[in-house]
Design a protein around this motif. Sequence first.
Motif, short mmCIF file in Angstrom:
data_model
loop_
_atom_site.label_atom_id
_atom_site.label_comp_id
_atom_site.label_asym_id
_atom_site.label_seq_id
_atom_site.Cartn_x
_atom_site.Cartn_y
_atom_site.Cartn_z
N ALA A 106 0.96 -1.17 -0.07
CA ALA A 106 0.00 0.00 -0.19
C ALA A 106 0.81 1.21 -0.15
CB ALA A 106 -1.10 -0.07 1.22
N ASP A 107 2.30 1.06 0.22
CA ASP A 107 2.88 2.31 0.33
C ASP A 107 3.55 3.15 -0.77
OD1 ASP A 107 4.94 0.68 -0.42
OD2 ASP A 107 5.86 0.41 1.51
N GLY A 108 3.42 2.46 -2.02
CA GLY A 108 3.59 3.01 -3.31
C GLY A 108 5.19 2.32 -3.91
N SER A 109 5.60 1.67 -3.03
CA SER A 109 6.77 0.77 -3.57
C SER A 109 6.67 -0.15 -4.72
CB SER A 109 7.84 -0.04 -2.34
OG SER A 109 6.67 -0.98 -1.90
N HIS A 110 5.46 -0.60 -4.83
CA HIS A 110 5.04 -1.21 -6.02
C HIS A 110 4.27 -0.34 -6.94
CE1 HIS A 110 5.38 -5.08 -3.40
NE2 HIS A 110 6.23 -4.66 -3.86
N ARG A 111 4.77 -0.18 -8.21
CA ARG A 111 4.03 0.71 -9.17
C ARG A 111 2.92 -0.13 -9.72
NH1 ARG A 111 8.39 2.99 -13.01
NH2 ARG A 111 6.43 3.91 -13.86
N PRO A 112 1.74 0.38 -9.65
CA PRO A 112 0.54 -0.16 -10.29
C PRO A 112 0.85 0.05 -11.64
CG PRO A 112 -0.36 1.34 -8.53
CD PRO A 112 1.21 1.46 -8.74
N GLU A 113 1.38 1.09 -12.07
CA GLU A 113 1.53 0.84 -13.96
C GLU A 113 2.33 0.02 -14.36
OE1 GLU A 113 0.68 4.84 -11.78
OE2 GLU A 113 2.51 3.29 -11.35
N GLN A 114 3.12 -0.75 -13.62
CA GLN A 114 3.88 -1.87 -14.01
C GLN A 114 3.19 -3.42 -13.92
OE1 GLN A 114 7.59 -1.56 -11.95
NE2 GLN A 114 8.58 -0.53 -13.90
N PRO A 214 11.11 -8.02 -14.23
CA PRO A 214 11.73 -7.00 -13.87
C PRO A 214 10.63 -5.75 -13.53
CG PRO A 214 12.18 -6.91 -15.91
CD PRO A 214 11.49 -8.22 -15.78
N ILE A 215 11.03 -4.98 -12.39
CA ILE A 215 10.31 -4.01 -12.06
C ILE A 215 10.99 -2.96 -11.47
CG2 ILE A 215 8.27 -5.22 -11.55
CD1 ILE A 215 8.71 -4.62 -8.63
N GLU A 216 10.53 -1.67 -11.21
CA GLU A 216 11.34 -0.66 -10.47
C GLU A 216 10.59 -0.49 -9.03
OE1 GLU A 216 12.76 3.73 -11.70
OE2 GLU A 216 10.65 3.61 -11.33
N PHE A 217 11.40 -0.75 -7.98
CA PHE A 217 11.13 -0.85 -6.64
C PHE A 217 11.20 0.43 -5.93
CE2 PHE A 217 10.98 -1.25 -2.08
CZ PHE A 217 10.16 -2.01 -1.66
N VAL A 218 10.38 1.37 -5.78
CA VAL A 218 10.52 2.77 -5.22
C VAL A 218 10.31 2.73 -3.60
CG1 VAL A 218 9.85 5.19 -5.35
CG2 VAL A 218 9.58 3.60 -7.30
N GLU A 219 11.36 3.08 -3.00
CA GLU A 219 11.11 3.41 -1.65
C GLU A 219 9.99 4.50 -1.23
OE1 GLU A 219 12.27 2.80 2.52
OE2 GLU A 219 11.95 1.50 1.03
N ARG A 220 9.24 4.06 -0.18
CA ARG A 220 8.25 4.76 0.18
C ARG A 220 8.52 6.16 0.75
NH1 ARG A 220 4.54 3.88 4.47
NH2 ARG A 220 4.63 1.79 4.38
N VAL A 221 7.73 7.32 0.42
CA VAL A 221 8.01 8.59 0.58
C VAL A 221 7.20 9.08 1.78
CG1 VAL A 221 9.23 9.13 -1.90
CG2 VAL A 221 6.67 9.38 -1.27
N ARG A 222 5.82 8.46 2.06
CA ARG A 222 5.16 8.87 3.00
C ARG A 222 5.08 7.77 4.05
NH1 ARG A 222 0.65 11.55 -0.59
NH2 ARG A 222 0.81 9.61 -1.71
N GLY A 223 4.89 7.93 5.54
CA GLY A 223 4.78 6.96 6.41
C GLY A 223 5.74 6.37 6.76
N ASP A 224 5.74 5.32 7.78
CA ASP A 224 6.66 4.48 8.31
C ASP A 224 6.88 3.38 7.45
OD1 ASP A 224 7.70 6.71 9.77
OD2 ASP A 224 6.04 6.18 11.30
N SER A 225 8.14 2.78 7.28
CA SER A 225 8.42 1.53 6.75
C SER A 225 8.01 0.30 7.83
CB SER A 225 9.83 1.24 6.22
OG SER A 225 9.94 -0.10 5.90
N LYS A 226 7.58 -0.86 7.59
CA LYS A 226 7.24 -1.84 8.54
C LYS A 226 8.62 -2.75 8.67
CE LYS A 226 2.90 -0.40 8.64
NZ LYS A 226 3.02 0.73 7.69
N MET A 227 9.52 -2.57 7.80
CA MET A 227 10.64 -3.40 7.50
C MET A 227 11.96 -2.80 8.21
SD MET A 227 12.29 -6.11 6.86
CE MET A 227 10.91 -6.87 5.55
N SER A 228 12.43 -3.51 9.08
CA SER A 228 13.70 -3.00 9.98
C SER A 228 14.55 -4.03 9.97
CB SER A 228 13.22 -2.73 11.44
OG SER A 228 12.83 -3.92 11.91
N GLY A 229 15.99 -3.75 10.60
CA GLY A 229 17.04 -4.93 10.68
C GLY A 229 16.49 -6.01 11.51
N ALA A 230 15.73 -5.57 12.61
CA ALA A 230 15.18 -6.53 13.49
C ALA A 230 13.97 -7.45 12.85
CB ALA A 230 14.67 -6.18 14.52
#
Length: 259
Positions: A106-114, A214-230
């Motif tokens: 939901a965070d925009g990292s996956h481009r629906p246009e692809q 192949p896709i272009e993965f874009v890091e989210r620009v709004r909100g907090d990522s749920k992924m962390s090192g832990a």
Amino acid sequence: MSELPGTEHRVDGLGRVVVVIPTYNEANNLEWIVGRLRAAQPDIDVLVVDDASPDGTGAIADRLAAADPAVSVLHRTSKAGLGAAYLHGFRVALAEGYDVVGEMDADGSHRPEQLGLLLAALQDADLVIGSRWVPGGSVVNWPLRRELLSRGGNLYVRLLLGIPVRDATAGFRLFRRATLEKIDLDAVRSTGYVFQTDMVARTLAAGLVVREVPIEFVERVRGDSKMSGAVATESLKRITAWGLSERRAQVRRAWRSRR
């Protein structure tokens, strides 16, 4: 839960398609990403699975569903993990008769246009993955540490599980209905991020065809990522335990077959 829309939208050669979007605290992104998806693929339905987001994401999803019959919402009572949300959404989608079930963040990292790239590849596959790590794939705005962690984790998965997929942890996917039915969702126990790898391994073990595009993965620009090192470390631990268990089972099966 909002009722699934039951639209008669169909994609040529594939039938009825729904994309499942799990959410937790995505109030800043949900309307934006659903709007892009509906504009890019107007013949595809959307199922939002919200894990009781305290920021009002569920209410936004309800508003979108009220305005668009192709959008529906599944409200869950607690945050139980990415895999649990997807499994719930998959079961509902199958019960409603969809021929293809997709995954998208939901965070925009996956481009629906692809998404069209994945749809085209599914014509002769059972599972299609939008991949960052095949030739032509890329990531945008990722620090080197994050890229190395993802590449290294996927290399570890390939070596441990013996699977040829280069981006087994990716979350931009399309499954055929028959694939999910053959996997047997009731047998899937993984609920966190390891769920993605689990589903790839099960698909391959069932003798089905997995393709990566192949896709272009874009890091989210709004909100907090749920992924962390832990979170990544915990996922690798679970993959290790699961992978070693699977390897032991393979050895036992091979031994019994020779007796």
